[in-house]
Motif scaffolding. Structure first.
Motif, PDB file in Angstrom:
ATOM      1  N   THR A  92       9.307   6.486 -38.331  1.00  0.00           N
ATOM      2  CA  THR A  92       8.849   5.842 -39.595  1.00  0.00           C
ATOM      3  C   THR A  92      10.155   5.370 -40.439  1.00  0.00           C
ATOM      4  OG1 THR A  92       7.507   8.113 -39.538  1.00  0.00           O
ATOM      5  CG2 THR A  92       7.221   6.545 -41.332  1.00  0.00           C
ATOM      6  N   GLU A  93      11.220   6.106 -40.408  1.00  0.00           N
ATOM      7  CA  GLU A  93      12.197   5.724 -41.014  1.00  0.00           C
ATOM      8  C   GLU A  93      12.785   4.263 -40.490  1.00  0.00           C
ATOM      9  OE1 GLU A  93      15.444   8.895 -41.601  1.00  0.00           O
ATOM     10  OE2 GLU A  93      13.822   9.516 -42.746  1.00  0.00           O
ATOM     11  N   ILE A  94      12.802   4.200 -39.356  1.00  0.00           N
ATOM     12  CA  ILE A  94      13.123   2.924 -38.811  1.00  0.00           C
ATOM     13  C   ILE A  94      12.169   1.746 -39.284  1.00  0.00           C
ATOM     14  CG2 ILE A  94      13.376   1.347 -36.800  1.00  0.00           C
ATOM     15  CD1 ILE A  94      14.103   3.898 -35.236  1.00  0.00           C
ATOM     16  N   LEU A  95      10.798   2.044 -39.398  1.00  0.00           N
ATOM     17  CA  LEU A  95       9.908   1.032 -39.835  1.00  0.00           C
ATOM     18  C   LEU A  95      10.297   0.669 -41.522  1.00  0.00           C
ATOM     19  CD1 LEU A  95       6.474   2.124 -38.272  1.00  0.00           C
ATOM     20  CD2 LEU A  95       7.804   0.102 -37.845  1.00  0.00           C
ATOM     21  N   HIS A  96      10.503   1.810 -42.186  1.00  0.00           N
ATOM     22  CA  HIS A  96      10.710   1.413 -43.441  1.00  0.00           C
ATOM     23  C   HIS A  96      12.134   0.698 -43.502  1.00  0.00           C
ATOM     24  CE1 HIS A  96       7.839   3.651 -45.100  1.00  0.00           C
ATOM     25  NE2 HIS A  96       8.145   4.945 -44.643  1.00  0.00           N
ATOM     26  N   SER A  97      12.860   0.726 -42.453  1.00  0.00           N
ATOM     27  CA  SER A  97      14.372   0.015 -42.674  1.00  0.00           C
ATOM     28  C   SER A  97      14.336  -1.422 -42.125  1.00  0.00           C
ATOM     29  CB  SER A  97      15.589   0.721 -42.046  1.00  0.00           C
ATOM     30  OG  SER A  97      15.033   1.276 -40.783  1.00  0.00           O
ATOM     31  N   MET A  98      12.986  -1.868 -41.804  1.00  0.00           N
ATOM     32  CA  MET A  98      12.892  -3.044 -40.903  1.00  0.00           C
ATOM     33  C   MET A  98      13.303  -4.198 -41.953  1.00  0.00           C
ATOM     34  SD  MET A  98      11.464  -3.238 -38.037  1.00  0.00           S
ATOM     35  CE  MET A  98      10.628  -4.707 -37.888  1.00  0.00           C
ATOM     36  N   LYS A 106      10.392  -9.362 -35.489  1.00  0.00           N
ATOM     37  CA  LYS A 106       9.199  -9.271 -34.636  1.00  0.00           C
ATOM     38  C   LYS A 106       9.431  -8.378 -33.615  1.00  0.00           C
ATOM     39  CE  LYS A 106       5.897 -12.009 -32.573  1.00  0.00           C
ATOM     40  NZ  LYS A 106       5.687 -13.538 -31.920  1.00  0.00           N
ATOM     41  N   GLU A 107      10.574  -8.770 -32.903  1.00  0.00           N
ATOM     42  CA  GLU A 107      11.178  -8.263 -31.658  1.00  0.00           C
ATOM     43  C   GLU A 107      11.233  -6.491 -31.828  1.00  0.00           C
ATOM     44  OE1 GLU A 107      14.997  -8.124 -28.841  1.00  0.00           O
ATOM     45  OE2 GLU A 107      14.808  -9.777 -30.318  1.00  0.00           O
ATOM     46  N   VAL A 108      12.114  -6.126 -32.854  1.00  0.00           N
ATOM     47  CA  VAL A 108      12.391  -4.776 -33.087  1.00  0.00           C
ATOM     48  C   VAL A 108      11.129  -4.012 -33.381  1.00  0.00           C
ATOM     49  CG1 VAL A 108      13.426  -3.201 -34.712  1.00  0.00           C
ATOM     50  CG2 VAL A 108      14.629  -5.202 -33.962  1.00  0.00           C
ATOM     51  N   GLY A 109      10.249  -4.717 -34.415  1.00  0.00           N
ATOM     52  CA  GLY A 109       8.846  -4.329 -34.769  1.00  0.00           C
ATOM     53  C   GLY A 109       8.060  -3.868 -33.596  1.00  0.00           C
ATOM     54  N   GLN A 110       8.103  -4.954 -32.612  1.00  0.00           N
ATOM     55  CA  GLN A 110       7.301  -4.694 -31.448  1.00  0.00           C
ATOM     56  C   GLN A 110       7.880  -3.670 -30.710  1.00  0.00           C
ATOM     57  OE1 GLN A 110       5.008  -7.602 -30.362  1.00  0.00           O
ATOM     58  NE2 GLN A 110       4.235  -5.979 -29.282  1.00  0.00           N
ATOM     59  N   ALA A 111       8.950  -3.474 -30.643  1.00  0.00           N
ATOM     60  CA  ALA A 111       9.925  -2.248 -29.846  1.00  0.00           C
ATOM     61  C   ALA A 111       9.323  -0.846 -30.278  1.00  0.00           C
ATOM     62  CB  ALA A 111      11.088  -2.479 -29.759  1.00  0.00           C
TER      63      ALA A 111
END
Ligand code: PHE
Length: 339
Positions: free
Chosen positions: A33-39, A48-53
Motif C-alpha cells: 500500500t505504501e508503494i502505491l501511495h508513493s506512485m 504504468k509499468e510500476v503500477g502494473q507490477a
C-alpha cells in the motif's frame, strides 16, 4: 518484496500469523500500500509499468493468502477430527449396574414356583391391626402363644405385622368358596422385637401359603412341601415332618431337609443330626376358618410359612443375618447374575 511476502505467507502456521502477514503486506499501512501511495514519486512514463507490477504482486499475494488460509483451516479441521476419532470396533464401557437384592431374587423364584402350581400371589399392609395379625389367627389377647412373636405395637390396636398370615385372613374373608378353592401365597416383610445379632433380626421376610378347599388332606401338604424343598434346595434333598405347635394350625408340623454341604450327621449347621429345620406348617385350625366366615364342616386346608431369609442363609451359607439389610455392596454383588 514479493518474494519476502510469499515466504511470510508460507511460514504462517496459524490464522493469526497469516493475518499479521496480510496486514504487513496489504493492510492500510502495509508495504504494498505504501508503494502505491508513493506512485506520485515515480517518473510519469514508468508509472504504468510500476503500477502494473505492484497490482500484480498484490493480486498474487492476495490469492496466496486465500489459499494459505484455506489450508490452515483444513489442517485445523483434520487435527480436530483425528483427536475426536472414535474406534467403533472397540468394546463399549458398560455402566456399573446394581444388583437385585438376594432376598428379592429368592422371593421371586418362590413366587414363580407357586404361580406354576396354580397359586395367586397376594400382598397386604405391613402395619396391621391386632385383629387380623392375632385374633383372626386364633391368638386372642393374653394368649400365651403371643410370646412366640414378640411385637412392635404402634398403638393399642395396631402393630407391625409379625407374620404375613393376616393377608390370608383378609383374603379368606373376601373369597367366595362356592366359586372355587383358594390357593395363595403372601410374601413380604415382617417384624418382631428382637436384639439384633448374627442370628436374630427385628425384621425378616416370609412367604406364607394357604390352600382351602373341600377334601384337602395332610398328604397334599406333604407333597407340596416336598416339591418346594426339592425345587429350592435340590432334587437330591430328603424331607421329613416333625410334630410341632402353632395356634393357627392343628395338627402342626415342622419340616426338616436332609443336611447338605456335609455328609450324614457330622455337621454343626444341622446340629449333628443330619437334618435342618426349614419351615412350619399344618392343617388350618377350624377356629381360623370360622373367624373368616368359612364353614369348617365343609372346607378345610393347609398352611405353611417359609422364612425367606432363613432359606437364603441355608442355601448360600450366609453367616450373619444383618448382611441382608445393611446393604454392603460387597455382600450384595456376590449374587450378581450375568445378563
Ligand atoms: N405364621 C407362622 C409364623 O410366622 C408360620 C406358619 C404359617 C406356621 C403357617 C404354620 C402355618 O411363625
Amino acid at each position: 518484496l514479493r518474494e519476502k511476502g510469499l515466504t511470510d505467507i508460507k511460514n504462517s502456521k496459524t490464522e493469526q500469523e497469516l493475518n499479521d502477514a496480510r496486514v504487513r503486506l496489504l493492510g492500510k499501512k502495509g508495504a504494498l500500500t505504501e508503494i502505491l501511495h508513493s506512485m506520485k514519486d515515480v517518473e510519469p512514463e514508468r508509472r504504468k509499468e510500476v503500477g502494473q507490477a505492484v497490482n500484480d504482486a498484490r493480486d498474487h499475494l492476495a490469492t496466496q493468502i486465500a489459499t494459505m488460509k484455506q489450508q490452515i483451516e483444513t489442517d485445523l479441521l483434520n487435527k480436530k477430527l483425528a483427536a475426536e476419532k472414535v474406534d467403533v470396533t472397540l468394546p463399549g464401557v458398560r455402566p456399573n449396574t446394581g444388583v437385585q437384592h438376594v432376598i428379592n431374587i429368592m422371593r421371586q423364584d418362590l413366587e414363580q414356583f407357586f404361580i406354576g402350581l396354580g397359586y395367586s400371589v397376594i400382598v397386604g399392609p405391613e402395619v396391621e391391626s391386632d385383629h387380623y395379625n392375632f385374633e383372626m389367627m386364633n391368638l386372642p389377647k393374653d394368649h400365651p402363644a403371643r410370646d412366640m412373636q414378640d411385637t412392635f405395637y404402634v398403638d393399642a390396636e395396631h402393630l407391625l405385622r409379625t407374620q404375613t398370615s393376616p393377608v390370608q385372613a383378609r383374603t379368606m374373608e373376601q373369597h367366595d368358596f362356592e366359586k372355587g378353592p383358594l390357593s395363595m401365597v403372601s410374601p413380604g416383610k415382617v417384624y418382631r422385637r428382637d436384639d439384633d445379632d448374627a442370628t436374630h433380626s427385628h425384621q425378616f421376610n416370609q412367604l406364607e401359603g394357604l390352600v382351602i378347599d373341600k377334601h384337602v388332606t395332610m398328604a397334599d401338604l406333604k407333597g407340596t412341601l416336598e416339591l418346594t424343598a426339592k425345587h429350592f434346595f435340590g432334587q437330591d434333598r430328603q424331607t421329613r415332618l416333625r410334630p410341632s405347635f402353632f395356634p393357627f394350625t392343628e395338627p402342626s408340623v415342622e419340616m426338616d431337609v436332609s443336611c447338605f454341604k456335609c455328609n450324614g450327621a457330622g455337621c454343626a449347621v444341622c446340629k449333628y443330626t443330619g437334618w435342618i429345620e426349614v419351615l412350619g406348617a399344618g392343617m388350618v385350625h377350624p377356629n381360623v376358618l370360622e373367624n373368616a366366615g368359612v364353614d369348617s364342616s365343609v372346607y378345610g386346608g393347609f398352611a405353611f410359612g417359609i422364612g425367606i431369609d432363613r432359606f437364603a442363609i441355608l442355601k448360600y451359607g450366609v453367616t450373619d443375618i444383618r448382611d441382608f439389610y445393611t446393604n454392603d455392596v460387597r455382600f450384595l454383588e456376590q449374587f450378581k447374575t450375568e445378563e
